[in-house]
Design a protein around this motif. Structure first.
Motif, PDB file in Angstrom:
ATOM      1  N   LEU A   1       0.862  -1.185   0.000  1.00  0.00           N
ATOM      2  CA  LEU A   1       0.000   0.000   0.000  1.00  0.00           C
ATOM      3  C   LEU A   1       0.896   1.233   0.000  1.00  0.00           C
ATOM      4  CD1 LEU A   1      -2.551  -1.038   2.814  1.00  0.00           C
ATOM      5  CD2 LEU A   1      -2.667  -1.534   0.352  1.00  0.00           C
ATOM      6  N   THR A   2       0.617   2.175  -0.892  1.00  0.00           N
ATOM      7  CA  THR A   2       1.366   3.431  -0.836  1.00  0.00           C
ATOM      8  C   THR A   2       0.521   4.431  -0.057  1.00  0.00           C
ATOM      9  OG1 THR A   2       0.669   4.618  -2.863  1.00  0.00           O
ATOM     10  CG2 THR A   2       2.315   2.866  -3.111  1.00  0.00           C
ATOM     11  N   ILE A   3       1.148   4.989   0.969  1.00  0.00           N
ATOM     12  CA  ILE A   3       0.421   5.739   2.001  1.00  0.00           C
ATOM     13  C   ILE A   3       0.490   7.237   1.739  1.00  0.00           C
ATOM     14  CG2 ILE A   3       0.333   6.245   4.483  1.00  0.00           C
ATOM     15  CD1 ILE A   3      -0.503   3.363   3.758  1.00  0.00           C
ATOM     16  N   GLN A   4      -0.684   7.865   1.785  1.00  0.00           N
ATOM     17  CA  GLN A   4      -0.808   9.304   1.556  1.00  0.00           C
ATOM     18  C   GLN A   4      -0.739  10.053   2.893  1.00  0.00           C
ATOM     19  OE1 GLN A   4      -0.324  11.654  -0.166  1.00  0.00           O
ATOM     20  NE2 GLN A   4      -2.079  12.448  -1.277  1.00  0.00           N
ATOM     21  N   THR A   5      -0.218  11.267   2.839  1.00  0.00           N
ATOM     22  CA  THR A   5      -0.223  12.106   4.040  1.00  0.00           C
ATOM     23  C   THR A   5      -1.662  12.322   4.484  1.00  0.00           C
ATOM     24  OG1 THR A   5      -0.295  14.113   2.716  1.00  0.00           O
ATOM     25  CG2 THR A   5       1.885  13.337   3.392  1.00  0.00           C
ATOM     26  N   GLY A   6      -1.849  12.524   5.784  1.00  0.00           N
ATOM     27  CA  GLY A   6      -3.183  12.766   6.310  1.00  0.00           C
ATOM     28  C   GLY A   6      -3.912  11.497   6.721  1.00  0.00           C
ATOM     29  N   ILE A   7      -3.347  10.307   6.448  1.00  0.00           N
ATOM     30  CA  ILE A   7      -4.011   9.048   6.832  1.00  0.00           C
ATOM     31  C   ILE A   7      -4.075   8.929   8.352  1.00  0.00           C
ATOM     32  CG2 ILE A   7      -1.870   7.678   6.748  1.00  0.00           C
ATOM     33  CD1 ILE A   7      -3.511   5.313   5.719  1.00  0.00           C
ATOM     34  N   ASN A   8      -3.150   9.577   9.043  1.00  0.00           N
ATOM     35  CA  ASN A   8      -3.091   9.527  10.508  1.00  0.00           C
ATOM     36  C   ASN A   8      -2.355  10.770  10.979  1.00  0.00           C
ATOM     37  OD1 ASN A   8      -0.270   9.033  10.113  1.00  0.00           O
ATOM     38  ND2 ASN A   8      -0.711   6.853   9.869  1.00  0.00           N
ATOM     39  N   GLU A   9      -2.099  10.848  12.255  1.00  0.00           N
ATOM     40  CA  GLU A   9      -1.287  11.948  12.774  1.00  0.00           C
ATOM     41  C   GLU A   9       0.021  11.377  13.297  1.00  0.00           C
ATOM     42  OE1 GLU A   9      -3.129  14.746  15.465  1.00  0.00           O
ATOM     43  OE2 GLU A   9      -5.087  14.357  14.535  1.00  0.00           O
ATOM     44  N   PRO A  10       1.074  11.483  12.514  1.00  0.00           N
ATOM     45  CA  PRO A  10       2.341  10.896  12.963  1.00  0.00           C
ATOM     46  C   PRO A  10       2.763  11.448  14.320  1.00  0.00           C
ATOM     47  CG  PRO A  10       2.493  11.542  10.665  1.00  0.00           C
ATOM     48  CD  PRO A  10       1.201  12.105  11.199  1.00  0.00           C
ATOM     49  N   ARG A  11       3.194  10.550  15.174  1.00  0.00           N
ATOM     50  CA  ARG A  11       3.593  10.948  16.522  1.00  0.00           C
ATOM     51  C   ARG A  11       4.989  11.560  16.512  1.00  0.00           C
ATOM     52  NH1 ARG A  11       3.112   5.226  19.023  1.00  0.00           N
ATOM     53  NH2 ARG A  11       1.580   5.160  17.339  1.00  0.00           N
ATOM     54  N   TYR A  12       5.296  12.292  17.547  1.00  0.00           N
ATOM     55  CA  TYR A  12       6.682  12.679  17.791  1.00  0.00           C
ATOM     56  C   TYR A  12       7.309  11.568  18.607  1.00  0.00           C
ATOM     57  CZ  TYR A  12       5.338  17.298  16.183  1.00  0.00           C
ATOM     58  OH  TYR A  12       4.898  18.329  15.422  1.00  0.00           O
ATOM     59  N   ALA A  13       8.554  11.298  18.331  1.00  0.00           N
ATOM     60  CA  ALA A  13       9.242  10.267  19.103  1.00  0.00           C
ATOM     61  C   ALA A  13       9.415  10.761  20.539  1.00  0.00           C
ATOM     62  CB  ALA A  13      10.599   9.972  18.472  1.00  0.00           C
ATOM     63  N   SER A  14       9.173   9.881  21.492  1.00  0.00           N
ATOM     64  CA  SER A  14       9.393  10.237  22.901  1.00  0.00           C
ATOM     65  C   SER A  14      10.885  10.125  23.212  1.00  0.00           C
ATOM     66  CB  SER A  14       8.608   9.289  23.799  1.00  0.00           C
ATOM     67  OG  SER A  14       9.117   7.974  23.664  1.00  0.00           O
ATOM     68  N   LEU A  15      11.304  10.751  24.297  1.00  0.00           N
ATOM     69  CA  LEU A  15      12.703  10.624  24.695  1.00  0.00           C
ATOM     70  C   LEU A  15      13.068   9.165  24.939  1.00  0.00           C
ATOM     71  CD1 LEU A  15      13.200  13.710  27.027  1.00  0.00           C
ATOM     72  CD2 LEU A  15      14.362  13.232  24.851  1.00  0.00           C
ATOM     73  N   ARG A  16      12.125   8.451  25.539  1.00  0.00           N
ATOM     74  CA  ARG A  16      12.353   7.037  25.812  1.00  0.00           C
ATOM     75  C   ARG A  16      12.500   6.273  24.490  1.00  0.00           C
ATOM     76  NH1 ARG A  16       8.314   3.336  26.823  1.00  0.00           N
ATOM     77  NH2 ARG A  16       9.004   1.348  27.714  1.00  0.00           N
ATOM     78  N   GLY A  17      11.634   6.619  23.551  1.00  0.00           N
ATOM     79  CA  GLY A  17      11.705   5.985  22.233  1.00  0.00           C
ATOM     80  C   GLY A  17      13.036   6.243  21.552  1.00  0.00           C
TER      81      GLY A  17
END
Lengths: 263, 317
Positions: free
Chosen positions: A180-196
């Motif tokens: 599947l080729t994914i379009q922007t707006g499909i979700n809200e990308p998270r910011y990486a946590s410090l722990r991540g």
């Protein structure tokens, strides 16, 4: 279920820049995770959090320099990463769709995922073709420009929406395995946590050569040749209307009447 | 001889504009060496579509009467079979969402190179020179390739073909392997704000970050009403949820080419410009005389939109 996400570090360009030959001069270039891939990673991580995916693996084609960018996906929740690079790829200024297809096919065949997510396109060279080409090559199914994916994936079917032009979405069932080729707006990308971010440093990032993925060095020989790069001609001959708001609005009103588009 | 095969785009009973633009692009390439222009129309009311596509310069229209709507498996199979039959030098498809859903598969299946999102094309019969953009339109590039290729063209870059041709209209008996069709299209849905298609509007009143607050959109709506125009927006407005996605102009929104585009409080980031620079006349209303939008605007008012917009609405009351 295993998900493979193709990711790419893309070059970003400052507002003011210079061109040297068929490239933008290095000092005006930055680097970032391709915007579309960020959404693809997020979708995969959400499927993992929903208990649908067991493992999320990212794959990129890129030199060692891009590892920091690729680790962003690990920091957001991908389990491990594969980076394909080879001396033969060094200095290649146009890695075409065929070449990317062949290299990624080697990785997909090795990893055997149920679902491959890629971005619709990359923000730098914008071919927008590798995902579908890869699917066809593998004998996978596919869907391009997906802006919704049902998170059940039962019975080996992915129910998706494709974002067509004109505010129309196509509702489509896609048999797995699929790309599947994914379009922007499909979700809200998270910011990486410090722990991540800390965890990402310890996650596996496996470097593979062309030989490792079963691809001949000749893959870099392209039918395509980039022959020129230039700034598009600026058409900056703007006429600025001066005066009060009433006067300038009057000028614009006259223009609309002249064009025959005023009511 | 450079024969060219172009594959028309249609949806829900209508040919899309890019289909006629493909005819122009295909004719230009074929003309370079006196080749033939073949047009394929796959699925839907193919005979009706074929009549419409029979414009000046078309040598043959091949109809594939299978199914109603676009299915990438059908398009891939039919196009590769037509390629085998006709042996054209170039296969041209639109760089539309559907074009990108099958053209790469056709190229891969036929083991041909693919060049996507082209904005200009030239050939001497052997070498194709394709112009494309990179970095969101900051630069243009030329790419050369020898021999046959699959090429997708950007919409609104070529004029629509006109006139009436004397093409032979022929049914092509494609052998569609139904077992190989792994996707099923179950339907369509108009999203966010009904069936407004901003790409069809003659006049767009387009609003950006400069509007500051959602409630201020009212003055934009009033202006659009007074002008009998359509409201569109730049990305931040849609990201904020103030207008639906189908109003978004730009790279990840829509490409629009209205007669007049009025950019109100839009700075003109490259991603936005990519979606509207093809407009006939661009008017910018922006307090910043150095905003990038001024580079492509034909006319500008460097004044407060909260003064200018109501004054313009008043003009047409």
């Amino acid at each position: 279920m295993k998900i493979l996400v193709t990711v790419k570090e893309v070059a970003t360009v400052e507002d003011e820049f210079e061109i040297e030959g068929t490239e933008i001069a290095d000092q005006y270039l930055g680097a970032d995770l391709n915007e579309w891939d960020d959404y693809a990673v997020e979708e995969a991580v959400q499927l993992q959090e929903a208990g649908i995916a067991d493992e999320v693996v990212t794959v990129t084609i890129g030199p060692e320099d891009c590892e920091q960018t690729i680790r962003q996906a690990l920091a957001k929740g991908a389990d491990r990463a594969i980076r394909v690079w080879d001396d033969a790829l060094e200095g290649v200024d146009l890695l075409d769709v065929e070449a990317k297809t062949e290299i990624l096919r080697g990785v997909v065949e090795e990893e055997d995922p149920d679902l491959v997510l890629s971005g619709v396109q990359s923000g730098d060279d914008s071919w927008g073709a590798t995902g579908v080409s890869l699917a066809e090559d593998l004998g996978f199914e596919w869907a391009a420009v997906v802006n919704h994916l049902e998170h059940d994936l039962e019975d080996g079917i992915a129910s998706v929406r494709r974002e067509l032009e004109g505010g129309v979405e196509e509702l489509t069932d896609v048999e797995l395995p699929a790309v599947l080729t994914i379009q922007t707006g499909i979700n809200e990308p998270r910011y990486a946590s410090l722990r991540g971010i800390r965890q990402a440093q310890r996650k596996e990032l496996d470097v593979q050569s062309l030989a490792d993925v079963g691809v001949d060095e000749g893959v870099v020989d392209s039918d395509l040749e980039l022959t020129d790069m230039y700034e598009p001609e600026s058409e900056s001959d703007v006429t600025v209307w001066e005066g009060s708001a009433e006067e300038t609005a009057g000028e614009l009103g006259d223009l609309l009447r002249d064009k025959g588009v005023a009511p | 001889m450079t024969d060219v095969l172009v594959v028309a785009d249609h949806r829900r009973g209508d040919l899309r504009d890019v289909s006629y633009e493909l005819v122009t692009a295909g004719r230009e390439l074929a003309d370079e060496t006196g080749g033939d222009l073949h047009v394929a129309v796959i699925s839907g009311t193919v005979d009706e579509f074929a009549d419409k596509l029979n414009r000046e310069g078309v040598d043959a229209v091949h109809t594939v009467d299978y199914g109603e709507e676009f299915n990438h498996g059908v398009y891939t199979q039919a196009t590769t079979q037509l390629y085998d039959e006709l042996a054209p030098q170039y296969v041209l498809t639109p760089n539309s969402v559907n074009g990108l859903d099958y053209a790469p598969a056709v190229a891969n299946e036929l083991d041909l190179p693919i060049v996507t999102d082209t904005v200009a094309l030239e050939t001497d019969g052997e070498t194709l020179t394709a112009t494309r953009e990179m970095y969101g339109g900051k630069v243009e590039t030329t790419t050369e390739l020898e021999g046959p290729a699959v090429v997708t063209i950007r919409g609104a870059e070529w004029p629509a073909a006109e006139g009436t041709g004397d093409a032979a209209i022929e049914a092509f008996d494609a052998d569609i392997d139904e077992d190989a069709l792994g996707t099923t299209v179950n339907g369509f849905e108009e999203v966010g704000g009904g069936d407004v298609d901003i790409s069809e509007a003659d006049v767009l009143v387009s609003v950006g970050r400069g509007i500051e607050e959602e409630e201020n959109l009212e003055i934009i709506e009033e202006l659009a009403d007074a002008l009998d125009a359509t409201v569109s927006a730049s990305r931040p407005i849609v990201d904020n949820g103030w207008l639906p996605k189908n109003r978004q102009v730009g790279q990840s929104g829509k490409v629009v080419t209205p007669d007049v585009y009025i950019a109100i409080g839009i700075s003109g980031a490259v991603q936005h410009v990519a979606g509207m620079k093809g407009s006939d006349t661009i008017v910018a209303i922006n307090t910043d005389p150095n905003a990038p939008i001024m580079d492509i605007a034909d006319y500008a008012i460097t004044d407060d939109l909260f003064d200018v917009v109501p004054a313009l609405t008043e003009e047409f009351h």
